[in-house]
Design an enzyme around this catalytic site. Structure first.
Site, PDB file in Angstrom:
ATOM      1  N   LYS A 267       0.847  -1.207   0.000  1.00 54.52           N
ATOM      2  CA  LYS A 267       0.000   0.000   0.000  1.00 54.52           C
ATOM      3  C   LYS A 267       0.878   1.251   0.000  1.00 54.52           C
ATOM      4  O   LYS A 267       0.608   2.220  -0.698  1.00 54.52           O
ATOM      5  CB  LYS A 267      -0.942  -0.013   1.218  1.00 54.52           C
ATOM      6  CG  LYS A 267      -2.054  -1.045   1.077  1.00 54.52           C
ATOM      7  CD  LYS A 267      -2.837  -1.265   2.358  1.00 54.52           C
ATOM      8  CE  LYS A 267      -3.781  -2.454   2.198  1.00 54.52           C
ATOM      9  NZ  LYS A 267      -4.508  -2.820   3.398  1.00 54.52           N
TER      10      LYS A 267
ATOM     11  N   GLN B   7      -5.242  -1.656   9.645  1.00 53.28           N
ATOM     12  CA  GLN B   7      -4.926  -2.933   8.983  1.00 53.28           C
ATOM     13  C   GLN B   7      -5.407  -4.101   9.843  1.00 53.28           C
ATOM     14  O   GLN B   7      -5.079  -4.170  11.027  1.00 53.28           O
ATOM     15  CB  GLN B   7      -3.406  -3.012   8.758  1.00 53.28           C
ATOM     16  CG  GLN B   7      -2.949  -4.239   8.029  1.00 53.28           C
ATOM     17  CD  GLN B   7      -3.447  -4.320   6.581  1.00 53.28           C
ATOM     18  OE1 GLN B   7      -3.458  -3.332   5.853  1.00 53.28           O
ATOM     19  NE2 GLN B   7      -3.876  -5.495   6.167  1.00 53.28           N
TER      20      GLN B   7
ATOM     21  N   ASP C 187     -11.445   2.655   3.795  1.00 51.93           N
ATOM     22  CA  ASP C 187     -11.733   1.227   3.626  1.00 51.93           C
ATOM     23  C   ASP C 187     -13.237   0.955   3.589  1.00 51.93           C
ATOM     24  O   ASP C 187     -13.663  -0.167   3.319  1.00 51.93           O
ATOM     25  CB  ASP C 187     -11.123   0.429   4.800  1.00 51.93           C
ATOM     26  CG  ASP C 187      -9.893  -0.354   4.374  1.00 51.93           C
ATOM     27  OD1 ASP C 187      -9.710  -0.546   3.161  1.00 51.93           O
ATOM     28  OD2 ASP C 187      -9.126  -0.781   5.257  1.00 51.93           O
TER      29      ASP C 187
END
Ligand code: NAP
Length: 285
Positions: free
Chosen positions: A52, A96, A119
């Protein structure tokens, strides 16, 4: 022969366009920035976060990593999220997963400001997706939808069968596909006679996490097969959920693993960070 849906190539094209958008934002004094929180020492997460970070750098997005110890508390995690919510230089916040089991990841997602939730896991954004309103769509389902768009696949009236009901893939994908007027069936580990459902699918999406689980006898002729699975075999090879070699022959379109859905997930994360940066200054059309 099946058309191979090339996620790697499409993701490259998307990142290229996002780089231009990022440059434009910088000219207006906005420096898009993503903050990533990692808790503990999960090795797979480290690789995902590194990828990422690389993608952000390539597009020109600032990237900052926040590492919390394995034994951190919910309070410390939520305080960090709150600090990042308040920080005007940060446009996107990503927690994460996985995080240690003693912590409540859903409560943490709730703390991320919906306007920085790149997200798409905050319940506000999950709800907006269900209502077909503009929102941050979680990156893997969003990437899959972009692939349908790129290959001019009209989902209206098609029967889509999704195998896997996780909060990050299967569930948001139901809404995305439904919003495009497909008829959706969702299957999971308690589904009886799974192949009875999969064989009916015009579009079959597998997000299970088991190598070679979807075999040719489970797939309808000329169907479209999207393989979300990422599995490492004993010899270190990355494979999907689908027995590609045999299934491919029966399909009209299929995604490879690697090089299918995976790269699209990261491209859509970048897309969401740019969207968040624009939203922060009301620049989204
Ligand atoms: P997850 O949270 O473990 O969910 C797996 C789902 O598969 C669950 O809904 C489970 O059912 C279902 N399932 C398991 N065994 C099954 C069976 N025998 N028959 C039918 N359904 C079954 O996994 P996830 O996070 O969604 O990830 C799934 C896979 O996609 C993994 O390989 C992951 O690495 C990969 N992934 C890839 C990307 C990408 O960018 N390409 C992104 C995210 C995930 P229950 O709900 O009943 O347990």
């Amino acid at each position: 022969m099946a058309v191979l849906m090339d996620g790697k190539q499409l993701a490259k094209k998307i990142r290229y366009n996002l780089r231009t958008e990022c440059d434009e934002l910088k000219k207006k004094g906005i420096k898009p920035k993503l903050a990533v929180i990692m808790v503990g020492n999960d090795n797979a997460s480290k690789i995902y976060v590194k990828n990422k970070s690389k993608a952000c750098q390539e597009v020109g997005i600032e990237f900052e990593e926040f590492l919390l110890d394995e034994d951190t508390t919910q309070e410390k995690l939520e305080n960090l999220i709150e600090k990042l919510n308040q920080n005007e230089d940060v446009h996107g916040i990503l927690l994460q997963s996985p995080i240690p089991k003693k912590l409540d990841i859903n409560r943490a997602f709730e703390k991320i400001s919906p306007s920085k939730d790149v997200d798409g896991f905050n319940p506000v954004n999950v709800g907006k997706l269900a209502l077909n309103k503009d929102t941050f769509i979680s990156c893997t389902p969003y990437g899959i939808m972009k692939m349908f768009e790129e290959y001019n696949i009209d989902l209206a009236g098609k029967h889509a069968v999704i195998v896997g009901r996780s909060n990050i893939v299967g569930k948001p994908l139901i809404q995305c596909i439904l919003n495009k007027n497909a008829t959706v069936t969702i299957c999971h580990s308690k589904t009886k006679n799974l192949s009875k459902h999969t064989i009916e699918a015009d579009v079959l999406v597998s997000a299970i996490g088991k190598p070679n689980f979807i075999t040719a006898d489970m797939v309808k002729d000329n169907s479209i097969v999207i393989d979300v699975g990422i599995n490492r075999t004993e010899d270190g090879k990355i494979v999907g959920d689908v027995d590609f070699e045999n299934v491919e022959k029966k399909t009209s379109y299929i995604t490879p693993v690697p090089g299918g859905v995976g790269p699209m997930t990261i491209a859509m994360l970048i897309n969401n960070v740019i969207k968040a940066a624009k939203t922060s200054k009301n620049l989204n059309e």
